[in-house]
Design an enzyme around this catalytic site. Sequence first.
Site, PDB file in Angstrom:
ATOM      1  N   ASP A  67     -13.166  -2.727  -0.647  1.00  0.00           N
ATOM      2  CA  ASP A  67     -12.463  -3.972  -1.127  1.00  0.00           C
ATOM      3  C   ASP A  67     -13.651  -4.340  -2.408  1.00  0.00           C
ATOM      4  O   ASP A  67     -13.043  -4.626  -3.424  1.00  0.00           O
ATOM      5  CB  ASP A  67     -12.620  -5.027  -0.261  1.00  0.00           C
ATOM      6  CG  ASP A  67     -11.274  -4.989   0.733  1.00  0.00           C
ATOM      7  OD1 ASP A  67     -10.356  -4.449   0.368  1.00  0.00           O
ATOM      8  OD2 ASP A  67     -11.642  -5.465   2.020  1.00  0.00           O
ATOM      9  N   GLY A 115     -16.321 -16.406   4.664  1.00  0.00           N
ATOM     10  CA  GLY A 115     -15.771 -15.612   5.471  1.00  0.00           C
ATOM     11  C   GLY A 115     -15.920 -14.035   5.106  1.00  0.00           C
ATOM     12  O   GLY A 115     -16.437 -13.550   4.457  1.00  0.00           O
ATOM     13  N   GLY A 116     -14.875 -13.378   5.965  1.00  0.00           N
ATOM     14  CA  GLY A 116     -14.736 -12.057   6.088  1.00  0.00           C
ATOM     15  C   GLY A 116     -14.391 -11.435   4.396  1.00  0.00           C
ATOM     16  O   GLY A 116     -15.028 -10.455   3.927  1.00  0.00           O
ATOM     17  N   ALA A 117     -13.498 -12.199   3.701  1.00  0.00           N
ATOM     18  CA  ALA A 117     -13.252 -11.806   2.323  1.00  0.00           C
ATOM     19  C   ALA A 117     -14.571 -12.055   1.479  1.00  0.00           C
ATOM     20  O   ALA A 117     -14.680 -11.013   0.642  1.00  0.00           O
ATOM     21  CB  ALA A 117     -12.191 -12.624   1.969  1.00  0.00           C
ATOM     22  N   GLY A 129     -16.430 -19.423  -0.532  1.00  0.00           N
ATOM     23  CA  GLY A 129     -16.011 -19.093   0.625  1.00  0.00           C
ATOM     24  C   GLY A 129     -17.140 -18.169   1.338  1.00  0.00           C
ATOM     25  O   GLY A 129     -18.035 -17.587   0.642  1.00  0.00           O
ATOM     26  N   TYR A 180      -2.937 -12.644  -4.084  1.00  0.00           N
ATOM     27  CA  TYR A 180      -1.727 -12.121  -5.559  1.00  0.00           C
ATOM     28  C   TYR A 180      -0.299 -12.861  -5.178  1.00  0.00           C
ATOM     29  O   TYR A 180      -0.119 -13.063  -3.914  1.00  0.00           O
ATOM     30  CB  TYR A 180      -2.015 -10.690  -5.947  1.00  0.00           C
ATOM     31  CG  TYR A 180      -1.612  -9.828  -4.434  1.00  0.00           C
ATOM     32  CD1 TYR A 180      -2.522  -9.436  -3.643  1.00  0.00           C
ATOM     33  CD2 TYR A 180       0.041  -9.661  -4.277  1.00  0.00           C
ATOM     34  CE1 TYR A 180      -2.188  -8.499  -2.651  1.00  0.00           C
ATOM     35  CE2 TYR A 180      -0.001  -8.757  -3.158  1.00  0.00           C
ATOM     36  CZ  TYR A 180      -0.796  -8.260  -2.509  1.00  0.00           C
ATOM     37  OH  TYR A 180      -0.543  -7.532  -1.233  1.00  0.00           O
ATOM     38  N   GLY A 205      -5.432 -11.575  -7.409  1.00  0.00           N
ATOM     39  CA  GLY A 205      -6.038  -9.974  -6.811  1.00  0.00           C
ATOM     40  C   GLY A 205      -5.142  -9.069  -6.786  1.00  0.00           C
ATOM     41  O   GLY A 205      -5.563  -7.905  -5.813  1.00  0.00           O
ATOM     42  N   SER A 226       0.678  -1.273  -0.006  1.00  0.00           N
ATOM     43  CA  SER A 226       0.019  -0.060   0.035  1.00  0.00           C
ATOM     44  C   SER A 226       0.788   1.292   0.247  1.00  0.00           C
ATOM     45  O   SER A 226       0.525   2.276  -0.611  1.00  0.00           O
ATOM     46  CB  SER A 226      -0.913  -0.019   1.236  1.00  0.00           C
ATOM     47  OG  SER A 226      -1.969  -0.996   1.019  1.00  0.00           O
ATOM     48  N   ASN A 279     -11.900  -1.081   5.681  1.00  0.00           N
ATOM     49  CA  ASN A 279     -10.666  -1.157   5.415  1.00  0.00           C
ATOM     50  C   ASN A 279     -10.044   0.549   5.113  1.00  0.00           C
ATOM     51  O   ASN A 279      -8.941   0.580   4.861  1.00  0.00           O
ATOM     52  CB  ASN A 279     -10.099  -1.987   4.020  1.00  0.00           C
ATOM     53  CG  ASN A 279     -10.622  -1.139   2.682  1.00  0.00           C
ATOM     54  OD1 ASN A 279     -11.681  -0.401   2.872  1.00  0.00           O
ATOM     55  ND2 ASN A 279     -10.333  -1.540   1.590  1.00  0.00           N
ATOM     56  N   LYS A 299      -9.744  -5.283  10.527  1.00  0.00           N
ATOM     57  CA  LYS A 299     -10.964  -4.773   9.792  1.00  0.00           C
ATOM     58  C   LYS A 299     -12.134  -4.807  10.542  1.00  0.00           C
ATOM     59  O   LYS A 299     -13.002  -3.870  10.493  1.00  0.00           O
ATOM     60  CB  LYS A 299     -11.035  -5.533   8.311  1.00  0.00           C
ATOM     61  CG  LYS A 299      -9.962  -5.428   7.359  1.00  0.00           C
ATOM     62  CD  LYS A 299     -10.284  -5.685   5.968  1.00  0.00           C
ATOM     63  CE  LYS A 299      -9.051  -5.670   5.226  1.00  0.00           C
ATOM     64  NZ  LYS A 299      -9.340  -6.254   3.597  1.00  0.00           N
TER      65      LYS A 299
HETATM   66  P1  ATR Z   1     -11.196 -14.738   5.344  1.00  0.00           P
HETATM   67  O1  ATR Z   1     -11.205 -13.029   6.289  1.00  0.00           O
HETATM   68  O2  ATR Z   1      -9.849 -14.640   4.793  1.00  0.00           O
HETATM   69  O3  ATR Z   1     -12.617 -14.435   4.620  1.00  0.00           O
HETATM   70  P2  ATR Z   1     -12.233 -16.450   7.204  1.00  0.00           P
HETATM   71  O4  ATR Z   1     -13.225 -15.345   7.747  1.00  0.00           O
HETATM   72  O5  ATR Z   1     -11.692 -17.321   8.440  1.00  0.00           O
HETATM   73  O6  ATR Z   1     -11.107 -15.799   6.410  1.00  0.00           O
HETATM   74  O7  ATR Z   1     -13.073 -17.292   6.306  1.00  0.00           O
HETATM   75  C1  ATR Z   1     -12.057 -18.405   5.526  1.00  0.00           C
HETATM   76  C2  ATR Z   1     -12.849 -18.870   4.404  1.00  0.00           C
HETATM   77  O8  ATR Z   1     -12.240 -20.053   3.992  1.00  0.00           O
HETATM   78  C3  ATR Z   1     -14.177 -19.807   4.988  1.00  0.00           C
HETATM   79  O9  ATR Z   1     -15.075 -19.748   3.839  1.00  0.00           O
HETATM   80  C4  ATR Z   1     -13.601 -21.173   5.179  1.00  0.00           C
HETATM   81  O10 ATR Z   1     -14.727 -22.135   4.900  1.00  0.00           O
HETATM   82  P3  ATR Z   1     -15.377 -22.526   6.484  1.00  0.00           P
HETATM   83  O11 ATR Z   1     -16.319 -21.727   6.698  1.00  0.00           O
HETATM   84  O12 ATR Z   1     -15.868 -24.105   5.836  1.00  0.00           O
HETATM   85  O13 ATR Z   1     -14.207 -22.813   7.264  1.00  0.00           O
HETATM   86  C5  ATR Z   1     -12.699 -21.353   3.826  1.00  0.00           C
HETATM   87  N1  ATR Z   1     -11.701 -22.217   3.912  1.00  0.00           N
HETATM   88  C6  ATR Z   1     -10.506 -22.094   4.673  1.00  0.00           C
HETATM   89  N2  ATR Z   1      -9.778 -23.414   4.682  1.00  0.00           N
HETATM   90  C7  ATR Z   1     -10.400 -24.080   3.803  1.00  0.00           C
HETATM   91  C8  ATR Z   1     -10.218 -25.496   3.276  1.00  0.00           C
HETATM   92  N3  ATR Z   1      -9.344 -26.275   3.553  1.00  0.00           N
HETATM   93  N4  ATR Z   1     -11.342 -25.969   2.316  1.00  0.00           N
HETATM   94  C9  ATR Z   1     -12.502 -25.302   2.066  1.00  0.00           C
HETATM   95  N5  ATR Z   1     -12.498 -23.994   2.556  1.00  0.00           N
HETATM   96  C10 ATR Z   1     -11.694 -23.548   3.484  1.00  0.00           C
END
Ligand code: ATR
Length: 269
Positions: A102, A129-131, A127, A219, A239, A17, A87, A66
């Site tokens: 983002d 999660g947060g991303a 996914g 990335y 990314g 950044s 962010n 974040k």
């Molecule tokens: P971030 O902020 O990077 O999104 P996070 O909130 O911890 O991090 O979320 C991680 C994401 O990656 C989740 O969707 C997680 O799936 P789960 O909800 O089932 O845990 C996914 N993830 C992490 N490791 C994984 C794996 N080995 N196979 C499939 N999904 C995975």
Amino acid sequence: MPDRYAVFGNPISHSKSPRIHALFAAQTQQDMSYDAILAPLDGFATAINNFMAAGGRGANVTVPFKEEAFKLATTLTARAQAACAVNTLSFHEGAISGDNTDGAGLVRDLKSNLGFDLAAKRILLLGAGGAARGVILPLLEEKPATLIIANRTEEKAFRLALEFAGRADTLPEACGFAQLAGQSFDLVINATSTGLSDIALPLPPHLFVARGLAYEMVYGRETPFMKQARAAGCRVADGLGMLVEQAAEAFFTWRGVRPVSVPVLAALR
Ligand code: ATR
């Protein structure tokens, strides 16, 4: 004295950044400085308050702060509220406004840099999660035909999709990976954290189409997801463009000037 900005994270030494914002500032002739600041894991709010007290005008926030930045902000944009994460912070007379650039960065990278229009497309977001959460609203606002959130833990995908019900014309759907069999998508986005490891997701081979795009949010490395997509003959993007575009959006928020990101992206590549 130039106006002061900084990115806060832990770790932070790897952050691109400062370089991106220095290039933006030079290009648009803005008198500003931009540092990388390592905040202690238990001292994010103090670090931000100290920076504000020292005259800081705004900050970017990265892993793992974040969600804390979201709580610290006194006002939030709609996209920050939807993301439940911030962010970009702007400071004005003691008030802290929080934004999340983002998702807008991803959409701009897709549309402007990669020439990929999202309207009426079938989109798969891997996914929950947060991303993933951070990009859902800006993706929905592009009016795709479908946005499916698929996650290893199916329940989390369902809960996340429900949060966005009624927030845009397109209603997100949700499923586990097994339900992806037999389906294909114009755009597949990897928002799982597997991009940081060598773990391959259990994706069916026909998920990717030849004229489609596979987008990895990480990335700097060829991830298993990118290899899977390439093997299926799909176009692949990492990314880095999203990183530059989320920064451009933050820069615009602070300075009211939109930098041209193409030469900056080229310099980083
Ligand atoms: P971030 O902020 O990077 O999104 P996070 O909130 O911890 O991090 O979320 C991680 C994401 O990656 C989740 O969707 C997680 O799936 P789960 O909800 O089932 O845990 C996914 N993830 C992490 N490791 C994984 C794996 N080995 N196979 C499939 N999904 C995975």
